[in-house]
Scaffold this active site. Structure first.
Site, PDB file in Angstrom:
ATOM      1  N   ASP A   8       0.844  -0.977   0.046  1.00  0.00           N
ATOM      2  CA  ASP A   8      -0.097   0.084  -0.019  1.00  0.00           C
ATOM      3  C   ASP A   8       0.871   1.278  -0.190  1.00  0.00           C
ATOM      4  OD1 ASP A   8      -2.762   1.015   0.361  1.00  0.00           O
ATOM      5  OD2 ASP A   8      -1.842   2.170   1.867  1.00  0.00           O
ATOM      6  N   GLU A  10       0.898   5.594   0.083  1.00  0.00           N
ATOM      7  CA  GLU A  10       0.171   7.080   0.587  1.00  0.00           C
ATOM      8  C   GLU A  10       0.811   7.929  -0.342  1.00  0.00           C
ATOM      9  OE1 GLU A  10      -2.673   7.258   2.273  1.00  0.00           O
ATOM     10  OE2 GLU A  10      -2.414   5.138   2.971  1.00  0.00           O
ATOM     11  N   HIS A  58      -4.424  10.800   5.268  1.00  0.00           N
ATOM     12  CA  HIS A  58      -3.314  10.070   6.160  1.00  0.00           C
ATOM     13  C   HIS A  58      -2.731  10.662   7.183  1.00  0.00           C
ATOM     14  CE1 HIS A  58      -0.705  12.679   3.408  1.00  0.00           C
ATOM     15  NE2 HIS A  58      -1.146  12.125   2.324  1.00  0.00           N
ATOM     16  N   HIS A 151      -5.650   6.848   7.473  1.00  0.00           N
ATOM     17  CA  HIS A 151      -5.069   5.836   6.540  1.00  0.00           C
ATOM     18  C   HIS A 151      -3.483   5.929   6.625  1.00  0.00           C
ATOM     19  CE1 HIS A 151      -8.422   4.832   3.734  1.00  0.00           C
ATOM     20  NE2 HIS A 151      -8.934   6.166   4.408  1.00  0.00           N
TER      21      HIS A 151
END
Length: 238
Positions: A8, A10, A58, A151
């Site tokens: 993942d 950001e 985030h 996040h």
């Protein structure tokens, strides 16, 4: 199943072609649909300011990444961690766009499309017409979101690893394997004519006084009609 990497990222925004950059990457190693405990996590200096809208998602601020390494400084560690494993991501095209862009700036070869596994597409196939965001899937599969305030690349990779296990039917598959081992074990014991390590005969659980009372009952009450005579045993025999 072989080794796989759940990934993942950001970012500062939605599209690297308009100047957005990667600011965090997190990876979880899984083997046979189970996390191995090995992870990769880095913050990255995006060499630009992070928009407030992105920070609200985030929680990553300019101060948090101003002293972080640039992507070129971590690319070899990232590539080494991923190795030749397939890469699992939710809405994989988004993460792939940023990884490809950063790889391009570093003049590093790109990962071919076949290596990317998109859990969003897996979810859409399994749950057509339903919400299939990572949050929605976590709620559907009862994956806890209590530790997730914002996040985050590594947090979301951990959540996605659990969701991926559910999408692949990992729990059911492990149950099947467990059942198979139990059946095989039972078959071996049956062939051997035994009952595992349990002693035969079982040790008596009654006291000596209780056994004497029982024998007296059989001798005095049942006399010639004792059940045990059908098996050729005398009442009171050892």
């Amino acid at each position: 199943m072989a080794r796989e990497i759940v990934l993942d990222t950001e970012t500062t925004g939605f599209d690297p072609k308009t100047g957005d950059r990667l600011i965090e990457v997190g990876c979880i190693e899984i083997d046979d649909l189970l996390p191995t405990g090995r992870t990769f996590h880095r913050f990255v200096n995006p060499e630009r300011l992070i928009p407030p809208d992105a920070t609200r998602v985030h929680g990553i601020t300019d101060d948090k990444v101003k002293d972080a390494p640039k992507f070129a400084a971590i690319v070899h560690d990232l590539v080494e961690f991923i190795g030749d494993a397939p890469i699992i991501a939710h809405n994989a095209q988004f993460d792939r766009n940023f990884i490809d862009y950063e790889f391009g700036l570093c003049r590093h070869g790109l990962y071919e499309e076949a290596r990317w596994i998109d859990t969003l597409k897996l979810a859409q196939t399994r749950f057509p017409g339903m919400p299939n965001s990572l949050d929605a899937l976590c709620k559907r599969f009862k994956v806890s979101l209590t530790d997730r305030t914002f996040h985050g690349a590594l947090i979301d990779a951990r959540l996605l690893a659990e969701v991926y296990l559910e999408l692949r039917g990992g729990k059911e598959r492990r149950l099947d394997l467990s059942t198979a081992r139990t059946v095989a074990s039972t078959a071996v014991m049956a062939t051997a004519g035994g009952h595992g390590a349990r002693p035969r005969p079982l040790a008596p659980r009654s006291t000596e006084a209780e056994r004497e009372t029982h024998l007296a009952f059989l001798r005095g009450t049942l006399k010639d009609h004792s059940l045990w005579q059908a098996y050729g045993l005398e009442v009171g025999a050892a």
